[in-house]
Design a protein around this motif. Structure first.
Motif, mmCIF file in Angstrom:
data_model
loop_
_atom_site.group_PDB
_atom_site.id
_atom_site.type_symbol
_atom_site.label_atom_id
_atom_site.label_comp_id
_atom_site.label_asym_id
_atom_site.label_seq_id
_atom_site.Cartn_x
_atom_site.Cartn_y
_atom_site.Cartn_z
ATOM 1 N N ALA A 63 0.830 -1.207 0.000
ATOM 2 C CA ALA A 63 0.000 0.000 0.000
ATOM 3 C C ALA A 63 0.865 1.258 0.000
ATOM 4 C CB ALA A 63 -0.910 0.002 1.231
ATOM 5 N N LEU A 64 0.213 2.387 -0.296
ATOM 6 C CA LEU A 64 0.884 3.682 -0.249
ATOM 7 C C LEU A 64 1.426 3.935 1.152
ATOM 8 C CD1 LEU A 64 -0.218 6.943 -1.925
ATOM 9 C CD2 LEU A 64 0.302 6.985 0.514
ATOM 10 N N GLY A 65 2.665 4.383 1.226
ATOM 11 C CA GLY A 65 3.296 4.681 2.500
ATOM 12 C C GLY A 65 3.885 3.479 3.202
ATOM 13 N N GLU A 66 3.646 2.289 2.664
ATOM 14 C CA GLU A 66 4.184 1.065 3.244
ATOM 15 C C GLU A 66 5.422 0.630 2.458
ATOM 16 O OE1 GLU A 66 2.965 -0.481 5.976
ATOM 17 O OE2 GLU A 66 1.322 0.931 6.240
ATOM 18 N N SER A 67 5.832 -0.605 2.615
ATOM 19 C CA SER A 67 6.958 -1.160 1.867
ATOM 20 C C SER A 67 6.840 -2.679 1.905
ATOM 21 C CB SER A 67 8.298 -0.723 2.480
ATOM 22 O OG SER A 67 8.526 -1.396 3.712
ATOM 23 N N SER A 68 7.810 -3.364 1.344
ATOM 24 C CA SER A 68 7.809 -4.822 1.383
ATOM 25 C C SER A 68 7.826 -5.355 2.810
ATOM 26 C CB SER A 68 9.013 -5.372 0.614
ATOM 27 O OG SER A 68 10.232 -4.883 1.165
ATOM 28 N N LEU A 69 8.244 -4.524 3.749
ATOM 29 C CA LEU A 69 8.265 -4.942 5.146
ATOM 30 C C LEU A 69 6.869 -5.319 5.645
ATOM 31 C CD1 LEU A 69 10.060 -5.292 7.657
ATOM 32 C CD2 LEU A 69 9.576 -2.890 8.228
ATOM 33 N N SER A 70 5.843 -4.700 5.073
ATOM 34 C CA SER A 70 4.477 -5.002 5.521
ATOM 35 C C SER A 70 4.073 -6.438 5.188
ATOM 36 C CB SER A 70 3.478 -4.021 4.895
ATOM 37 O OG SER A 70 3.275 -4.293 3.527
ATOM 38 N N TRP A 71 4.724 -7.029 4.187
ATOM 39 C CA TRP A 71 4.430 -8.409 3.810
ATOM 40 C C TRP A 71 5.353 -9.415 4.498
ATOM 41 C CZ3 TRP A 71 -0.032 -8.805 1.610
ATOM 42 C CH2 TRP A 71 -0.486 -7.867 0.677
ATOM 43 N N ASP A 72 6.397 -8.929 5.133
ATOM 44 C CA ASP A 72 7.449 -9.814 5.635
ATOM 45 C C ASP A 72 6.930 -10.976 6.491
ATOM 46 O OD1 ASP A 72 10.562 -9.980 5.797
ATOM 47 O OD2 ASP A 72 9.869 -10.263 7.857
ATOM 48 N N PRO A 73 5.991 -10.751 7.421
ATOM 49 C CA PRO A 73 5.533 -11.875 8.250
ATOM 50 C C PRO A 73 4.813 -12.975 7.471
ATOM 51 C CG PRO A 73 4.960 -9.761 9.255
ATOM 52 C CD PRO A 73 5.400 -9.470 7.863
ATOM 53 N N LEU A 74 4.362 -12.680 6.244
ATOM 54 C CA LEU A 74 3.603 -13.657 5.469
ATOM 55 C C LEU A 74 4.454 -14.397 4.436
ATOM 56 C CD1 LEU A 74 0.379 -11.577 4.677
ATOM 57 C CD2 LEU A 74 0.697 -13.235 6.503
ATOM 58 N N LEU A 75 5.679 -13.943 4.206
ATOM 59 C CA LEU A 75 6.467 -14.472 3.089
ATOM 60 C C LEU A 75 6.669 -15.980 3.180
ATOM 61 C CD1 LEU A 75 9.270 -11.831 2.366
ATOM 62 C CD2 LEU A 75 6.976 -12.010 1.409
ATOM 63 N N ASP A 76 7.083 -16.472 4.320
ATOM 64 C CA ASP A 76 7.382 -17.900 4.427
ATOM 65 C C ASP A 76 6.129 -18.757 4.307
ATOM 66 O OD1 ASP A 76 10.115 -17.520 4.652
ATOM 67 O OD2 ASP A 76 10.075 -17.429 6.839
ATOM 68 N N ASP A 77 5.030 -18.291 4.882
ATOM 69 C CA ASP A 77 3.785 -19.057 4.788
ATOM 70 C C ASP A 77 3.301 -19.138 3.345
ATOM 71 O OD1 ASP A 77 2.901 -19.517 7.757
ATOM 72 O OD2 ASP A 77 3.583 -17.451 7.643
ATOM 73 N N LEU A 78 3.412 -18.050 2.612
ATOM 74 C CA LEU A 78 2.999 -18.056 1.211
ATOM 75 C C LEU A 78 3.963 -18.872 0.356
ATOM 76 C CD1 LEU A 78 1.876 -14.333 0.938
ATOM 77 C CD2 LEU A 78 0.393 -16.348 0.899
ATOM 78 N N ALA A 79 5.254 -18.802 0.666
ATOM 79 C CA ALA A 79 6.235 -19.621 -0.056
ATOM 80 C C ALA A 79 5.976 -21.108 0.157
ATOM 81 C CB ALA A 79 7.647 -19.252 0.383
ATOM 82 N N ALA A 80 5.472 -21.460 1.347
ATOM 83 C CA ALA A 80 5.194 -22.865 1.650
ATOM 84 C C ALA A 80 4.066 -23.432 0.791
ATOM 85 C CB ALA A 80 4.842 -23.013 3.134
ATOM 86 N N LEU A 81 3.316 -22.571 0.114
ATOM 87 C CA LEU A 81 2.270 -23.030 -0.796
ATOM 88 C C LEU A 81 2.841 -23.476 -2.140
ATOM 89 C CD1 LEU A 81 -0.396 -20.222 -0.180
ATOM 90 C CD2 LEU A 81 -0.210 -22.456 0.934
ATOM 91 N N GLY A 82 4.157 -23.310 -2.295
ATOM 92 C CA GLY A 82 4.804 -23.706 -3.542
ATOM 93 C C GLY A 82 5.121 -22.555 -4.462
ATOM 94 N N GLY A 130 -2.239 -7.589 -4.242
ATOM 95 C CA GLY A 130 -1.981 -6.164 -4.087
ATOM 96 C C GLY A 130 -2.870 -5.566 -3.017
ATOM 97 N N HIS A 131 -2.293 -4.670 -2.227
ATOM 98 C CA HIS A 131 -3.033 -4.003 -1.162
ATOM 99 C C HIS A 131 -3.131 -2.517 -1.467
ATOM 100 C CE1 HIS A 131 -3.128 -2.459 3.258
ATOM 101 N NE2 HIS A 131 -4.353 -2.549 2.765
ATOM 102 N N SER A 132 -4.354 -1.975 -1.535
ATOM 103 C CA SER A 132 -4.591 -0.542 -1.687
ATOM 104 C C SER A 132 -3.891 -0.010 -2.936
ATOM 105 C CB SER A 132 -4.148 0.184 -0.411
ATOM 106 O OG SER A 132 -4.670 1.490 -0.373
ATOM 107 N N MET A 133 -2.926 0.882 -2.811
ATOM 108 C CA MET A 133 -2.161 1.344 -3.970
ATOM 109 C C MET A 133 -1.639 0.165 -4.777
ATOM 110 S SD MET A 133 1.496 3.399 -3.982
ATOM 111 C CE MET A 133 2.434 1.907 -3.548
ATOM 112 N N GLY A 134 -1.143 -0.846 -4.086
ATOM 113 C CA GLY A 134 -0.619 -2.027 -4.758
ATOM 114 C C GLY A 134 -1.697 -2.806 -5.485
ATOM 115 N N ALA A 135 -2.952 -2.737 -5.017
ATOM 116 C CA ALA A 135 -4.051 -3.420 -5.698
ATOM 117 C C ALA A 135 -4.352 -2.756 -7.033
ATOM 118 C CB ALA A 135 -5.291 -3.443 -4.816
ATOM 119 N N VAL A 136 -4.312 -1.415 -7.049
ATOM 120 C CA VAL A 136 -4.519 -0.702 -8.317
ATOM 121 C C VAL A 136 -3.421 -1.079 -9.300
ATOM 122 C CG1 VAL A 136 -4.693 1.559 -9.412
ATOM 123 C CG2 VAL A 136 -5.691 1.198 -7.149
ATOM 124 N N THR A 137 -2.172 -1.044 -8.843
ATOM 125 C CA THR A 137 -1.063 -1.436 -9.707
ATOM 126 C C THR A 137 -1.214 -2.881 -10.160
ATOM 127 O OG1 THR A 137 0.397 0.100 -8.522
ATOM 128 C CG2 THR A 137 1.452 -1.572 -9.884
#
Length: 280
Positions: A63-82, A130-137
């Motif tokens: 989202a606007l004002g955020e960064s990749s850090l906002s996704w960091d806690p989810l990265l490994d769980d999503l990677a575990a999906l293959g 995508g979240h917010s700004m990232g969803a539009v992109t």
């Protein structure tokens, strides 16, 4: 969810054809990009990554004002999906460069160039959250890669080696359309912020006066689309989310009533919904 240590930040240099947008004479300088015809745009983008480099790619756009850090806690769980999970910092955010030029067209072109530079090919497959700004992109990238609009040619994204989007998740946002609310510019804060402040009013101006093709092209998306709505406490018009879901070929709407910052406020519930969608 896992509680792994923070993923390291990586960097990549991307390059794409210049992208410009006509200036609104009523609000000179708002949401515009100077004429850059000639030299390609070059930009250093930061990103975080998890998962098997040979796996299909799941791209996370913040989202606007955020960064990749906002996704960091989810990265490994999503990677575990293959998936090979990639979470870039958009221009002007996080550790990516701050070029001073901001628009959704530029962020779309940056994302396409990021995918091309990292070798995301048609053989591998690509899903986007995508979240917010990232969803539009994310929606604009999807229409470009899936050749649903002239944006594909404009962004030089018609190369057959690029991956079409196979799944799209929009977190509490949809592409804006004409006739929506106008946004007054914000005053610059008197304290430091972790992003380049001019991007805020540039993107707000575009949301108030969007390209009509953004909404129309989004409705032509044929890939499955999951819309995760934040419910009545969100600042986003929830009716737009429902209308977009109904309008696309394969749409699904799930409401998680925690407001706009869904994956921050309800990470386990968000992860469960997204996991179910990606596994279908």
């Amino acid at each position: 969810m896992t509680t792994a240590a923070q993923h390291p930040v990586r960097h990549v240099d991307v390059e794409h054809a210049p992208v410009s947008r006509a200036e609104d004479p009523a609000t000179p300088g708002a949401g515009t990009v100077p004429d850059t015809v000639g030299a390609p745009a070059r930009l250093r983008l930061a990103y975080r990554e998890a998962g098997d480099p040979a796996a299909p790619v799941l791209l996370l756009l913040h989202a606007l004002g955020e960064s990749s850090l906002s996704w960091d806690p989810l990265l490994d769980d999503l990677a575990a999906l293959g998936y090979r999970v990639l979470a870039p910092d958009a221009r002007g955010h996080g550790e990516s460069e701050r070029p001073g030029q901001y628009s959704y067209e530029l962020m779309t072109a940056d994302t396409l160039a990021f995918c091309a530079t990292l070798g995301i090919t048609a053989a591998g497959g690509l899903a986007i959250v995508g979240h917010s700004m990232g969803a539009v992109t994310a929606a604009l990238v999807t229409t470009a890669l899936n050749a649903a609009s002239p944006a594909a040619a404009e962004a030089d994204a018609t190369d057959a080696t690029m991956a079409p989007v196979t799944r799209l998740v929009l977190e509490d946002a949809a592409p804006p359309r004409p006739g929506g609310p106008r946004f007054e510019p914000f005053d610059e804060p008197d304290h430091p912020v972790p992003f380049d402040w001019p991007l805020v009013n540039a993107l707000r101006a575009q949301r108030g006066d969007p390209d009509p093709a953004w909404w129309d092209d989004a409705l032509r998306i044929e890939a499955p689309v999951l819309v995760v709505a934040g419910g009545p406490t969100s600042n986003v018009d929830q009716a737009d989310l429902a209308e977009l879901t109904d309008g696309v070929a394969h749409g699904r709407l799930v409401e998680i009533r925690v407001g706009h910052m869904v994956h921050d406020e309800a990470p386990d519930e968000f992860l469960a919904v997204v996991t179910d969608f990606l596994r279908r």
